[in-house]
Design an enzyme around this catalytic site. Sequence first.
Site, PDB file in Angstrom:
ATOM      1  N   PHE A 156       1.171  -1.162   0.340  1.00 25.93           N
ATOM      2  CA  PHE A 156       0.072   0.030  -0.196  1.00 25.93           C
ATOM      3  C   PHE A 156       1.253   1.415  -0.220  1.00 25.93           C
ATOM      4  O   PHE A 156      -0.148   2.230  -0.233  1.00 25.93           O
ATOM      5  CB  PHE A 156      -0.622   0.020   1.626  1.00 25.93           C
ATOM      6  CG  PHE A 156      -0.480   0.508   2.185  1.00 25.93           C
ATOM      7  CD1 PHE A 156      -0.240   2.180   2.691  1.00 25.93           C
ATOM      8  CD2 PHE A 156       0.441  -1.213   3.433  1.00 25.93           C
ATOM      9  CE1 PHE A 156       0.654   2.599   3.562  1.00 25.93           C
ATOM     10  CE2 PHE A 156       0.580  -0.108   4.520  1.00 25.93           C
ATOM     11  CZ  PHE A 156       1.902   0.817   4.775  1.00 25.93           C
ATOM     12  N   CYS A 288       9.880   1.909   3.087  1.00 22.74           N
ATOM     13  CA  CYS A 288      10.474   0.718   3.311  1.00 22.74           C
ATOM     14  C   CYS A 288      11.578   1.488   3.852  1.00 22.74           C
ATOM     15  O   CYS A 288      12.577   0.495   4.218  1.00 22.74           O
ATOM     16  CB  CYS A 288      10.185  -0.543   2.417  1.00 22.74           C
ATOM     17  SG  CYS A 288      11.422   0.107   0.631  1.00 22.74           S
ATOM     18  N   GLU A 393       9.299  -4.088  13.031  1.00 25.84           N
ATOM     19  CA  GLU A 393       9.719  -2.988  12.093  1.00 25.84           C
ATOM     20  C   GLU A 393       8.033  -1.832  12.289  1.00 25.84           C
ATOM     21  O   GLU A 393       6.567  -2.860  12.359  1.00 25.84           O
ATOM     22  CB  GLU A 393       9.076  -3.429  10.557  1.00 25.84           C
ATOM     23  CG  GLU A 393       8.891  -1.998   9.401  1.00 25.84           C
ATOM     24  CD  GLU A 393       8.837  -2.736   7.874  1.00 25.84           C
ATOM     25  OE1 GLU A 393       8.000  -3.276   7.884  1.00 25.84           O
ATOM     26  OE2 GLU A 393      10.113  -1.813   6.744  1.00 25.84           O
TER      27      GLU A 393
HETATM   28  P1  NAD Z   1       1.525  -6.588   2.861  1.00 24.67           P
HETATM   29  O1  NAD Z   1       2.316  -7.713   2.889  1.00 24.67           O
HETATM   30  O2  NAD Z   1       0.730  -7.081   4.367  1.00 24.67           O
HETATM   31  O3  NAD Z   1       0.569  -6.331   1.515  1.00 24.67           O
HETATM   32  C1  NAD Z   1       1.391  -6.702   0.862  1.00 24.67           C
HETATM   33  C2  NAD Z   1       0.503  -7.361  -0.409  1.00 24.67           C
HETATM   34  O4  NAD Z   1       0.792  -9.079  -0.466  1.00 24.67           O
HETATM   35  C3  NAD Z   1      -0.730  -7.058  -0.661  1.00 24.67           C
HETATM   36  O5  NAD Z   1      -0.573  -6.603  -2.257  1.00 24.67           O
HETATM   37  C4  NAD Z   1      -1.708  -7.755   0.161  1.00 24.67           C
HETATM   38  O6  NAD Z   1      -2.861  -7.534  -0.842  1.00 24.67           O
HETATM   39  C5  NAD Z   1      -1.327  -8.893   0.124  1.00 24.67           C
HETATM   40  N1  NAD Z   1      -1.958 -10.282   0.872  1.00 24.67           N
HETATM   41  C6  NAD Z   1      -1.276  -9.304   2.296  1.00 24.67           C
HETATM   42  N2  NAD Z   1      -1.587  -9.934   3.317  1.00 24.67           N
HETATM   43  C7  NAD Z   1      -1.673 -11.579   2.794  1.00 24.67           C
HETATM   44  C8  NAD Z   1      -1.817 -12.897   3.190  1.00 24.67           C
HETATM   45  N3  NAD Z   1      -1.780 -13.153   3.964  1.00 24.67           N
HETATM   46  N4  NAD Z   1      -1.390 -13.993   1.574  1.00 24.67           N
HETATM   47  C9  NAD Z   1      -1.134 -13.040   0.433  1.00 24.67           C
HETATM   48  N5  NAD Z   1      -1.037 -11.871   0.330  1.00 24.67           N
HETATM   49  C10 NAD Z   1      -1.012 -10.859   1.236  1.00 24.67           C
HETATM   50  O7  NAD Z   1       2.689  -5.618   3.143  1.00 24.67           O
HETATM   51  P2  NAD Z   1       1.760  -4.156   3.018  1.00 24.67           P
HETATM   52  O8  NAD Z   1       1.429  -3.986   4.788  1.00 24.67           O
HETATM   53  O9  NAD Z   1       0.739  -3.297   1.779  1.00 24.67           O
HETATM   54  O10 NAD Z   1       2.964  -2.459   3.146  1.00 24.67           O
HETATM   55  C11 NAD Z   1       4.280  -2.340   4.063  1.00 24.67           C
HETATM   56  C12 NAD Z   1       5.353  -3.755   3.999  1.00 24.67           C
HETATM   57  O11 NAD Z   1       6.243  -3.830   2.683  1.00 24.67           O
HETATM   58  C13 NAD Z   1       6.449  -3.413   4.789  1.00 24.67           C
HETATM   59  O12 NAD Z   1       6.840  -4.356   5.584  1.00 24.67           O
HETATM   60  C14 NAD Z   1       7.462  -2.117   3.972  1.00 24.67           C
HETATM   61  O13 NAD Z   1       8.981  -2.499   4.800  1.00 24.67           O
HETATM   62  C15 NAD Z   1       7.593  -3.193   2.867  1.00 24.67           C
HETATM   63  N6  NAD Z   1       8.071  -2.527   1.917  1.00 24.67           N
HETATM   64  C16 NAD Z   1       9.032  -3.030   1.277  1.00 24.67           C
HETATM   65  C17 NAD Z   1      10.024  -2.492   0.227  1.00 24.67           C
HETATM   66  C18 NAD Z   1      10.966  -2.791  -0.350  1.00 24.67           C
HETATM   67  O14 NAD Z   1      11.106  -2.735  -1.378  1.00 24.67           O
HETATM   68  N7  NAD Z   1      11.530  -3.533   0.325  1.00 24.67           N
HETATM   69  C19 NAD Z   1       8.933  -1.465  -0.322  1.00 24.67           C
HETATM   70  C20 NAD Z   1       7.517  -1.203   0.096  1.00 24.67           C
HETATM   71  C21 NAD Z   1       6.856  -2.043   1.060  1.00 24.67           C
END
Ligand code: NAD
Length: 508
Positions: A156, A288, A393
């Site tokens: 998101f 992130c 985090e």
């Molecule tokens: P998230 O892992 O909750 O969601 C990411 C994606 O996975 C979404 O599309 C979501 O629909 C899907 N998802 C959620 N729960 C799931 C499940 N149980 N099974 C399968 N798919 C599922 O992450 P978020 O809250 O949207 O984003 C924040 C996180 O992303 C933070 O940890 C941040 O550090 C990380 N992030 C990392 C980078 C990087 O480049 N390393 C960049 C941006 C964000």
Amino acid sequence: MASSSSSTRTVPLLIDGRLVESRSTQWRDIVNPATQQVLARVPLATREEVDAAVASAAEAFKTWRKTAIGTRARIFLKYQQLIRDNMKALAAILTAEQGKTLADAEGDVFRGLEVVEHAAAIGNLQLGELANNVAGGVDTYTLLQPLGVCAGITPFNFPAMIPLWMFPMAIATGNTFVLKPSEQDPMVTMRLAELAMEAGVPPGVLNVVHGAEDVVNALCDHPDIKAISFVGSTRVGTHVYQRASLAGKRVQCMMGAKNHAVVLPDAHKEQTLNALLGASFGAAGQRCMAVSVAVLVGAAREWVPDLVAKAKTLKVGAGDRPDTDVGPLISCAAKDRVTALIQRGTDEGATLALDGRRPVLAEGNAPAAAEGNFVGPTILTGVKPGMQVYDQEIFGPVLCVAEAETLDDAIAMINANPNGNGTAVFTQSGAAARKFQEEIDVGQVGINVPIPVPVPLFSFSGSRASKLGDLGPYGKQVVLFYTQTKTVTERWFEDDVTTGVNTTISLK
Ligand code: NAD
């Protein structure tokens, strides 16, 4: 919280070049995090809809893979111009559904736009190699060929930049794509997909399905998908990596972080404090690459009062207000989690040097903002490994301040942390900066740069627990991720030359 009605607009799927209304019975609200106003409803797509998107991408691949380089490149030339022309409108959608300030939302779009510009240079990026005369009359060369249908799953926090990390380079290299945006803020991503169609991406080459866990699992398992790019949390990324790898796919997962900034006492104080605050509290700490731990070394430990005084000047409020520095968190659940962690930090012995749990909103915010998911800048000092605020985090506007006697101690602390997304050192000593760069075990290093996200001439290169898979998104690495190398060894016989039967392995 406001709830949606049947008149609330709905977010379509993009399948085979058409925007279609999902037949799903499961929908969720997209909520403005600054006001709780319901903006739209997004479907959790059905299994049949996911299959239809993949089938469309598989069919489109048959012709798209053979499309001329120049044709592919020109689509991205047009696309970058369309994104520029629509920058303000894209940022407004992004701010409404995600919360970050309008200026930061433009930055989100811009950092994705840079990848689109890079995709337009695909002719120079997808070049093979050739070795002449590897044996007598024999040449060897490589072809970087597309994989087929690739899928992307995005978080998101950068709903413009991260989808643009993925599908432009996948498509430019000759693949077709199925994108699954974050269900929390899919509208700007959808608008970007519409602009891609307008730029000339043919039907089926880019498809978008919405959903959460079930749709992600369906993509991981689907036999016709060859590769998956994921960006999100470590928990979900690890699951996606394992599940999709078991299904035989190529997978890259960029995941969670705990980014430390080391401050040496010879650093430029004013610039360093400004950089720390921008990197900790910008986007309400939901980056992130946000700085979430400041490690103050030696006499820099005396800088906390100045850090706190500066943090107090930041304005909290809705992202669409021009004077806002810190917008809301994405959801009520995120706000509850962050405030609970702040409490946990104090319970575990950290000192709350600045408490943002009940922020006073800047003047001029609408009354509805009283309902927003706001947490103001928060600074915890005396933070140590082993405390939850250090080990987890937080993903909110919370800066943990830790201390170290020496640069060696600071490096040892960071290298002992499992995450390896980003880090920075602030110093005016070239020798100290070079030592840090050499000895730190983190994939992206800033020297007096707090958020060292590489431009697309390079690649995003988080490491250790922040990443699974070898190759990062965008740039040179992603050309390798989205292609397979075919090596051709060729010989052409001249009419009057015969070599006879050769039963040895050597090529002469
Ligand atoms: P998230 O892992 O909750 O969601 C990411 C994606 O996975 C979404 O599309 C979501 O629909 C899907 N998802 C959620 N729960 C799931 C499940 N149980 N099974 C399968 N798919 C599922 O992450 P978020 O809250 O949207 O984003 C924040 C996180 O992303 C933070 O940890 C941040 O550090 C990380 N992030 C990392 C980078 C990087 O480049 N390393 C960049 C941006 C964000």
